[in-house]
Write a protein that holds these residues in place. Structure first.
Motif, PDB file in Angstrom:
ATOM      1  N   GLY A 164     -65.169  36.988   0.495  1.00 19.24           N
ATOM      2  CA  GLY A 164     -64.034  36.788   1.396  1.00 19.24           C
ATOM      3  C   GLY A 164     -62.765  36.481   0.619  1.00 19.24           C
ATOM      4  N   SER A 165     -61.765  35.979   1.310  1.00 24.06           N
ATOM      5  CA  SER A 165     -60.455  35.714   0.699  1.00 24.06           C
ATOM      6  C   SER A 165     -60.261  34.232   0.424  1.00 24.06           C
ATOM      7  N   VAL A 166     -59.363  33.944  -0.512  1.00 27.22           N
ATOM      8  CA  VAL A 166     -58.897  32.582  -0.769  1.00 27.22           C
ATOM      9  C   VAL A 166     -57.470  32.487  -0.217  1.00 27.22           C
ATOM     10  N   ILE A 167     -57.231  31.520   0.651  1.00 22.33           N
ATOM     11  CA  ILE A 167     -55.918  31.338   1.272  1.00 22.33           C
ATOM     12  C   ILE A 167     -55.356  29.999   0.818  1.00 22.33           C
ATOM     13  N   VAL A 168     -54.182  30.041   0.187  1.00 20.79           N
ATOM     14  CA  VAL A 168     -53.546  28.837  -0.350  1.00 20.79           C
ATOM     15  C   VAL A 168     -52.259  28.570   0.431  1.00 20.79           C
ATOM     16  N   GLN A 169     -52.177  27.387   1.026  1.00 25.57           N
ATOM     17  CA  GLN A 169     -50.975  26.983   1.759  1.00 25.57           C
ATOM     18  C   GLN A 169     -50.098  26.129   0.847  1.00 25.57           C
ATOM     19  N   ILE A 170     -48.840  26.548   0.682  1.00 25.03           N
ATOM     20  CA  ILE A 170     -47.905  25.878  -0.220  1.00 25.03           C
ATOM     21  C   ILE A 170     -47.075  24.851   0.558  1.00 25.03           C
ATOM     22  N   THR A 171     -47.124  23.609   0.104  1.00 25.56           N
ATOM     23  CA  THR A 171     -46.296  22.563   0.696  1.00 25.56           C
ATOM     24  C   THR A 171     -45.391  21.959  -0.389  1.00 25.56           C
ATOM     25  N   THR A 172     -44.296  21.354   0.036  1.00 31.57           N
ATOM     26  CA  THR A 172     -43.317  20.797  -0.892  1.00 31.57           C
ATOM     27  C   THR A 172     -43.337  19.285  -0.847  1.00 31.57           C
ATOM     28  N   ASP A 173     -43.368  18.672  -2.018  1.00 33.43           N
ATOM     29  CA  ASP A 173     -43.361  17.219  -2.116  1.00 33.43           C
ATOM     30  C   ASP A 173     -41.956  16.676  -1.853  1.00 33.43           C
ATOM     31  N   LYS A 174     -41.863  15.414  -1.455  1.00 37.72           N
ATOM     32  CA  LYS A 174     -40.562  14.803  -1.198  1.00 37.72           C
ATOM     33  C   LYS A 174     -39.795  14.598  -2.499  1.00 37.72           C
ATOM     34  N   HIS A 175     -38.476  14.788  -2.428  1.00 35.70           N
ATOM     35  CA  HIS A 175     -37.603  14.593  -3.590  1.00 35.70           C
ATOM     36  C   HIS A 175     -36.831  13.290  -3.415  1.00 35.70           C
ATOM     37  N   PRO A 176     -36.578  12.549  -4.492  1.00 30.17           N
ATOM     38  CA  PRO A 176     -35.885  11.257  -4.359  1.00 30.17           C
ATOM     39  C   PRO A 176     -34.417  11.380  -3.941  1.00 30.17           C
ATOM     40  N   ILE A 177     -33.818  12.556  -4.101  1.00 36.90           N
ATOM     41  CA  ILE A 177     -32.391  12.708  -3.807  1.00 36.90           C
ATOM     42  C   ILE A 177     -32.147  13.749  -2.708  1.00 36.90           C
ATOM     43  N   PHE A 178     -32.703  14.929  -2.871  1.00 36.82           N
ATOM     44  CA  PHE A 178     -32.445  16.032  -1.938  1.00 36.82           C
ATOM     45  C   PHE A 178     -33.499  16.088  -0.840  1.00 36.82           C
ATOM     46  N   ARG A 179     -33.056  16.544   0.343  1.00 38.40           N
ATOM     47  CA  ARG A 179     -33.948  16.763   1.471  1.00 38.40           C
ATOM     48  C   ARG A 179     -33.791  18.208   1.948  1.00 38.40           C
ATOM     49  N   TYR A 185     -33.565  26.690   4.463  1.00 37.24           N
ATOM     50  CA  TYR A 185     -32.467  27.198   3.647  1.00 37.24           C
ATOM     51  C   TYR A 185     -31.478  26.110   3.217  1.00 37.24           C
ATOM     52  N   ASP A 186     -31.177  25.155   4.088  1.00 36.10           N
ATOM     53  CA  ASP A 186     -30.161  24.142   3.800  1.00 36.10           C
ATOM     54  C   ASP A 186     -30.772  22.933   3.086  1.00 36.10           C
ATOM     55  N   LEU A 187     -29.904  22.243   2.329  1.00 39.23           N
ATOM     56  CA  LEU A 187     -30.279  21.009   1.646  1.00 39.23           C
ATOM     57  C   LEU A 187     -29.370  19.882   2.108  1.00 39.23           C
ATOM     58  N   HIS A 188     -29.892  18.654   2.082  1.00 41.42           N
ATOM     59  CA  HIS A 188     -29.119  17.476   2.456  1.00 41.42           C
ATOM     60  C   HIS A 188     -29.195  16.449   1.331  1.00 41.42           C
ATOM     61  N   VAL A 189     -28.090  15.748   1.121  1.00 41.08           N
ATOM     62  CA  VAL A 189     -28.040  14.712   0.098  1.00 41.08           C
ATOM     63  C   VAL A 189     -27.085  13.614   0.551  1.00 41.08           C
ATOM     64  N   ASN A 190     -27.392  12.365   0.220  1.00 42.05           N
ATOM     65  CA  ASN A 190     -26.508  11.239   0.533  1.00 42.05           C
ATOM     66  C   ASN A 190     -25.636  10.928  -0.676  1.00 42.05           C
ATOM     67  N   LEU A 191     -24.373  10.622  -0.421  1.00 42.78           N
ATOM     68  CA  LEU A 191     -23.433  10.280  -1.493  1.00 42.78           C
ATOM     69  C   LEU A 191     -22.663   9.023  -1.111  1.00 42.78           C
ATOM     70  N   LYS A 192     -22.727   8.009  -1.961  1.00 44.89           N
ATOM     71  CA  LYS A 192     -22.003   6.767  -1.719  1.00 44.89           C
ATOM     72  C   LYS A 192     -20.634   6.826  -2.400  1.00 44.89           C
ATOM     73  N   ILE A 193     -19.599   6.387  -1.664  1.00 46.62           N
ATOM     74  CA  ILE A 193     -18.248   6.312  -2.220  1.00 46.62           C
ATOM     75  C   ILE A 193     -17.679   4.921  -1.930  1.00 46.62           C
ATOM     76  N   THR A 194     -16.662   4.553  -2.673  1.00 45.51           N
ATOM     77  CA  THR A 194     -16.035   3.243  -2.480  1.00 45.51           C
ATOM     78  C   THR A 194     -15.050   3.301  -1.322  1.00 45.51           C
ATOM     79  N   LEU A 195     -14.627   2.136  -0.865  1.00 43.12           N
ATOM     80  CA  LEU A 195     -13.631   2.079   0.205  1.00 43.12           C
ATOM     81  C   LEU A 195     -12.330   2.719  -0.246  1.00 43.12           C
TER      82      LEU A 195
END
Length: 282
Positions: A164-179, A185-195
């Motif tokens: 038979g076949s081997v089926i591999v499901q690819i998942t992505t681990d969490k990143h400390p900076i990017f989401r 398609y899109d990426l999200h990131v938090n950026l801290k700025i001063t007042l």
């Protein structure tokens, strides 16, 4: 006497249907064209999902015996018929019950159901052995979350069946900076700025997943929960590798913990001269 005959008839029917049912069940499973598929979950980093990756995956599998090649016989000559069962793999055993003789089909004790004269010394006539295999997992940048890779004829090997076949499901681990966005398609990131930066503007850079720098510039007053967007700095698009999604930068303003009396007075004087414009809530 009549009751004895009825009882014997009932027992004979039970044994008959038991053997017939067992025969059909065994043939049903043995007639399957392919062995069962194998399913695996494989986790990669977000950086690998962005740049692409090539990795090996090793897994356990049943292989045809390396000595007899799946025949179960000790040698090619031993593939001839077993003298005990004449190559049928089963023998008939007589059972005596209340003066009557009943017959039952059983696995041949000599060849263990293979029908061969002499069994393979390694697999003991089973025709298979425990082993492993290695498959190469490769993908360019932008592979979608939970994407499935299918490798045909890489599952268990059993005599008389195709793997038979081997089926591999690819998942992505969490990143400390990017989401990664749910649209893949899109990426999200938090950026801290001063007042101060929030009031007078700022110029910064963010190190991307592949190491290149993304420059961010703002000369406007930052509004609460403001999000800056940078096109073509998201994930590569799986169906169009020349295009990328959008990078969403979520701004967070760091306020000072406390102010001195002099600072408070100076800020009050400054803000009295500033014209405020009311912004609609998001």
């Amino acid at each position: 006497m009549f009751l004895i005959r009825v009882l014997l008839f009932a027992v004979a029917c039970i044994l008959f249907y038991y053997n017939v049912g067992l025969f059909f069940i065994q043939n049903l499973y043995s007639s399957e064209a392919y062995t069962k598929d194998k399913n695996f979950l494989f986790t990669i980093s977000l950086q690998e999902a962005y740049t692409g990756f090539s990795k090996e995956h090793r897994y356990n599998k049943i292989r045809l015996c390396s000595v007899c090649s799946g025949s179960g016989a000790h040698s090619p000559e031993d593939t001839r018929s077993c003298p005990t069962c004449n190559g049928k793999g089963s023998v008939t055993r007589n059972m005596y019950f209340m003066g009557s003789t009943l017959q039952k089909q059983e696995q041949c004790p000599k060849c263990r159901g293979t029908g061969h004269r002499k069994l393979c010394t390694k697999c003991k006539g089973q025709g298979v052995e425990q082993g492993f295999d290695v498959i190469q997992l490769q993908a360019p940048g932008g592979i979608p979350e939970n994407y499935e890779m299918k490798f045909e004829k890489k599952s268990d090997e059993v005599p008389g069946k195709k793997p038979g076949s081997v089926i591999v499901q690819i998942t992505t681990d969490k990143h400390p900076i990017f989401r990664r966005d749910k649209n893949n398609y899109d990426l999200h990131v938090n950026l801290k700025i001063t007042l101060l930066e929030a009031l007078v503007g700022f110029s910064k850079h963010i190190k991307h997943l592949d190491g290149h720098l993304v420059y961010i510039f703002s000369d406007n007053v930052v509004q609460p929960e403001e999000v800056l967007t940078v096109p073509q700095e998201g994930m590569p698009m799986w169906d169009n590798p020349n295009q990328k999604g959008t990078l969403h930068i979520h701004l967070t303003v760091n306020f000072p913990d406390r102010l001195t009396a002099q600072q408070e007075n100076e800020i009050k004087e400054l803000f009295e001269s500033i014209t405020f414009v009311e912004h609609s809530s998001k």
